[in-house]
Design an enzyme around this catalytic site. Structure first.
Site, PDB file in Angstrom:
ATOM      1  N   HIS A 154       0.793  -1.259  -0.012  1.00  0.00           N
ATOM      2  CA  HIS A 154      -0.145   0.220   0.103  1.00  0.00           C
ATOM      3  C   HIS A 154       0.809   1.275  -0.094  1.00  0.00           C
ATOM      4  O   HIS A 154       0.434   2.122  -0.300  1.00  0.00           O
ATOM      5  CB  HIS A 154      -0.955  -0.083   1.151  1.00  0.00           C
ATOM      6  CG  HIS A 154      -0.421   0.250   2.524  1.00  0.00           C
ATOM      7  ND1 HIS A 154      -0.313  -0.962   3.523  1.00  0.00           N
ATOM      8  CD2 HIS A 154      -0.048   1.366   3.194  1.00  0.00           C
ATOM      9  CE1 HIS A 154       0.157  -0.223   4.523  1.00  0.00           C
ATOM     10  NE2 HIS A 154       0.277   0.846   4.312  1.00  0.00           N
ATOM     11  N   SER A 179       3.988   2.088   8.227  1.00  0.00           N
ATOM     12  CA  SER A 179       3.779   1.181   7.392  1.00  0.00           C
ATOM     13  C   SER A 179       5.036   1.099   6.403  1.00  0.00           C
ATOM     14  O   SER A 179       5.793   1.663   5.896  1.00  0.00           O
ATOM     15  CB  SER A 179       2.782   1.734   6.243  1.00  0.00           C
ATOM     16  OG  SER A 179       1.559   1.936   6.900  1.00  0.00           O
ATOM     17  N   ASP A 239       1.347  -7.852   2.018  1.00  0.00           N
ATOM     18  CA  ASP A 239       1.442  -6.443   2.044  1.00  0.00           C
ATOM     19  C   ASP A 239       2.819  -6.089   1.742  1.00  0.00           C
ATOM     20  O   ASP A 239       3.448  -5.472   2.544  1.00  0.00           O
ATOM     21  CB  ASP A 239       0.942  -5.537   3.156  1.00  0.00           C
ATOM     22  CG  ASP A 239       0.372  -4.141   2.857  1.00  0.00           C
ATOM     23  OD1 ASP A 239       0.868  -3.703   1.940  1.00  0.00           O
ATOM     24  OD2 ASP A 239      -0.330  -3.639   3.496  1.00  0.00           O
TER      25      ASP A 239
END
Length: 703
Positions: free
Chosen positions: A83, A640, A220
């Site tokens: 992402h 992230s 991810d």
């Protein structure tokens, strides 16, 4: 000055039982914290965290100013989240070559895809400059004067650093709510190329259904490569002649896995936390920020997804926009739920009474920290903050028309001869590949309807009168009219800003109305902001002074931080969460893909995750293929893509999410429930191997 003494004391204090809480700066990591890390399984020398040639921090990067990443090879490969690479992957995608949907793997350097406006930053060093700035009178200045002074000092420090090395830059940022200031030196590499991306079905498996939830099976991750000047191995603008960057050190990747209780450490760039925020500030966050944000984004996303599901070309354009919107839509809902479920506002107010008693009994900050004043200031601002958030979420960055309408009045570069005002103009670059007309028009129309329902007449832009008088209250007709008749939406049009008919343009008029409405919010926002910030600064100072026998970390501000803890799950209502997920659990979800789009996966993924033998990617302890896992590391947005290291400094995964049950962690860390969700590096390498056939990349990582 006493302000400085409290932080020195904190650095020498013994760590409390809350060993899993904390976003610690690296250069001054308290020895007590390091000692606790050792006790829990960290085996590297203290210097190998920050200062040695092979320090772990040298492999960790700020990824494009909004995520984190880690260098994993001698040829500059960078792992980050899928992402985090979402927009880069989307920007290279077309209906004919849909890398977002189908994935991407460059087989050679020549096939690796360059990206505009992307970069990685390496932190070179960090230094506390509070005493220096204080000696120059920083804290004697007004807040406005401080802001100008700090900007000036950042420029001075940057020039000094660049005189020694032109590839470096400096950031001067406040810590501990502005009670301290650190200078951080960075080196930026701007030639960053996409190397590997798995299909969206895997990189975003579970979609919004599973976002912020546990258990997770999302793979991810994405892979980029840093390119450098062939002569210097230093930063360089994109050029076909650039070569892969050769870092002095990189993070070793481990396939050994982890067990419950294993040491785990994240290192990355957490964006923003507010752990020192007052009870009044938390109430404002809940009622005037989170609630409007969630409400407006829910309406916007419903309109977007309808068009995205009807047209593949539209989906490609809006995938990234939708994901960015949905992420903090759900976060806002979850945070408010947690604030109320733990009674956070009441608990914070009770704690503030202790601080008030401390101030009264010791005299520390007496006459400065004023809780009654703070309450009045927040009460005044919250009445304006609520409609302002509806305004911001409705008009700012939500669609192309209102973005252009506001920008044309606010700082666009003017072209044409200065001596001939009539010939001066602005122009918008053709970015039609980033939006769809029908989608944007419907999004704006539904948002206009929604905005009218939630704000008072005082904050309605004047064009709502036009909607009523000329379009019978129909917002869609109004939007269609403006879009079709405004020069703002004409491709490559020159917009002559000094001609008489400029302000008659319906899009230009819309922008004027929006700008005027914005000005309605500003007096109260400006008149309270500095005073609120000053009171929050005093509150932080008083808390740390009162607890000077304990170490305190500063709130996150997108500077590199270390967080440590253990692999392990949590218990909610007597039900254990487990600490990892398996391939079998993902296959079970995949089987529901026909009825739940977020669980759809291609047949090849069913086959790969249903394998009877995962070979070297099988966990030696459980005998299973492990996909995602939990730690109690302290993370937030910006983390992230942060590497998760074991006690030997080896990469075991990437952080990509927090859990729904502790979404108030930006303002309160619940050590019983707060968990970091990471993707197992073995899962990542398995898909690179078996799906991507990326043997060349795997050899590069493990050579």
């Amino acid at each position: 000055m006493k302000r400085l003494i409290i932080y020195a004391a904190a650095a020498l204090a013994t760590v409390s039982a809350k060993a899993d809480e904390g976003m610690w700066t690296l250069y001054n990591l308290p020895q007590a914290v390091y000692g606790q890390m050792q006790a829990e399984g960290f085996s590297l020398p203290y210097a190998d965290i920050y200062s040695s040639q092979n320090a772990i921090k040298n492999a960790v990067v700020n990824f494009s100013g909004f995520c984190s990443g880690v260098v994993v090879s001698p040829d500059g490969l960078v792992f980050t989240n899928h992402h985090c690479g979402f927009e880069a992957i989307r920007s290279h995608s077309t209906v004919e070559h849909d890398y977002m949907l189908n994935g991407f793997c460059a087989k050679t350097y020549e096939e690796e895809l360059p990206n505009e406006n992307m970069f990685v930053s390496f932190m070179v060093s960090q230094e506390d400059v509070t005493e220096k700035l204080e000696g120059m009178g920083l804290f004697a200045k007004s807040l406005k004067e401080q802001e100008a002074f700090l900007d000036s000092m950042e420029n001075v420090m940057s020039k000094q650093v660049k005189a020694q090395d032109s590839t470096l830059r400096v950031e001067l940022k406040p810590f501990y709510e502005g009670n301290k200031y650190y200078m951080t030196t960075y080196r930026d590499f701007t030639d960053l190329r996409l190397v590997f991306a798995i299909p969206k079905s895997m990189g975003k498996f579970g979609g919004e259904t599973d976002n912020w939830m546990w258990p997770r099976q999302t793979c991810d991750f994405s892979v980029f490569r840093i390119y450098a000047d062939p002569k210097t191995n230093g930063p360089a603008k994109y050029s076909k002649d650039n070569v892969p960057y050769r870092p002095a050190s990189w993070a070793p990747v481990s396939l050994e896995g982890y067990q419950e209780g294993s040491f785990a450490m994240t290192m990355g760039y957490p964006g923003s936390t507010s752990r020192y925020l007052s009870s009044y500030g938390i109430k404002e966050r809940r009622d005037a920020q989170n609630e409007p944000r969630a409400q407006v984004r829910g309406v916007k996303q419903e309109a977007m997804i309808k068009h995205m599901r009807a047209d593949e070309a539209v989906r490609i354009k809006y995938d990234s926009k939708y994901a960015q919107s949905a992420n903090y839509w759900k976060n806002s809902i979850g945070m408010n739920k947690c604030i109320d479920s733990v009674g956070l506002i009441k608990d914070k107010a009770d704690y503030e009474r202790r601080i008030r008693n401390y101030v009264d009994s010791t005299g520390y900050l007496k006459g400065k920290l004023d809780f009654d004043l703070m309450e009045r200031l927040y009460s005044k601002r919250i009445n304006v903050m609520t409609p302002f958030m509806y305004f911001r979420e409705t008009f700012m960055g939500t669609n192309e028309l209102t973005s252009r309408a506001m920008r044309v009045h606010n700082g666009m570069k003017v072209q044409g001869p200065e001596k001939k005002p009539a010939k001066q103009y602005v122009t918008f670059r053709d970015n039609s590949d980033t939006y769809d007309e029908a989608t944007d028009k419907e999004v704006l129309a539904v948002l206009l309807d929604n905005y009218r329902k939630h704000v008072s007449a005082q904050y309605l832009p004047a064009f709502f009168k036009t909607i009523d008088s000329q379009f019978g209250g129909d917002c869609q007709k109004y939007v269609d009219y403006v879009w079709s008749n405004s020069i703002l939406m004409k491709k490559d049009a020159k917009i002559y800003i000094n001609k008489k008919n400029f302000k008659k343009d319906p899009g230009v008029q819309m922008g004027l109305d929006l700008t005027e409405t914005m000005s309605e919010f500003m007096p109260v926002m400006r008149s309270t902001a500095d005073s609120i910030d000053l009171q929050e600064r005093y509150l932080c100072d008083a808390k740390i002074r009162m607890e000077q026998d304990l170490p305190h970390y500063s709130d996150a501000n997108f500077t590199m931080r270390l967080s440590y803890g253990q692999v392990g799950g949590y218990n909610l209502g007597g039900k254990p969460s487990g600490y990892y997920t398996t391939a079998a659990s993902m296959v079970d979800k995949m089987k529901r893909g026909d009825s739940m789009i977020d669980y759809f996966a291609e047949p090849v993924m069913h086959e790969l995750l249903s394998a009877k033998d995962f070979g070297k990617y099988t966990d030696k302890t459980t005998g299973e293929m492990q996909l995602c896992f939990l730690t109690n590391n302290d993370i937030t947005g910006g983390n992230s893509g942060s590497p998760i290291f074991n006690g030997k400094g080896e990469l075991i995964g990437l952080a990509f999410d927090g859990n729904w049950d502790s979404l108030s962690s930006d303002i309160f860390f619940d050590r019983k429930l707060a968990r970091c969700i990471g993707v197992d590096v073995r899962y990542m390498i398995y898909l690179m191997d078996k799906w991507g056939n990326a043997d060349h990349l795997i050899k590069e990582i493990f050579k």
